[in-house]
Design a protein around this motif. Structure first.
Motif: not given
Length: 90
Positions: A1, A3, A31, A35, A37
């Protein structure tokens, strides 16, 4: 993952950039691999005022996703780029 932490001037910038990202990046990748933000800066020169919040989001992500990476993406308007010396320098 991974960010992607977007720093945007205002909420409307968040809406536009979010739509662009979701248009160009397949939803399955968002997904499973990325991620998103957001931090609203309330003006392009307010990075320092939000530094604590930025570090908190990064640390939270790193604690939840060991051995993961992040990128800070700073989004600014260029509407005054030609007229404002401060914008060109920035």
């Amino acid at each position: 993952m991974k960010l992607w932490l977007f720093l945007v001037e205002g909420n409307s910038d968040k809406i536009y950039v979010d739509k662009i990202i979701k248009y160009y990046v397949k939803s399955e990748k968002l997904k499973k691999e990325i991620k998103l933000e957001w931090i609203i800066l309330d003006g392009k020169y307010n990075y320092d005022k939000k530094e604590k919040q930025i570090k908190q989001k990064i640390n939270k992500f790193k604690n939840q996703n060991k051995n993961s990476d992040y990128e800070i993406i700073y989004v600014i308007d260029l509407d005054k780029f030609k007229r404002e010396e401060k914008d060109r320098i920035f």
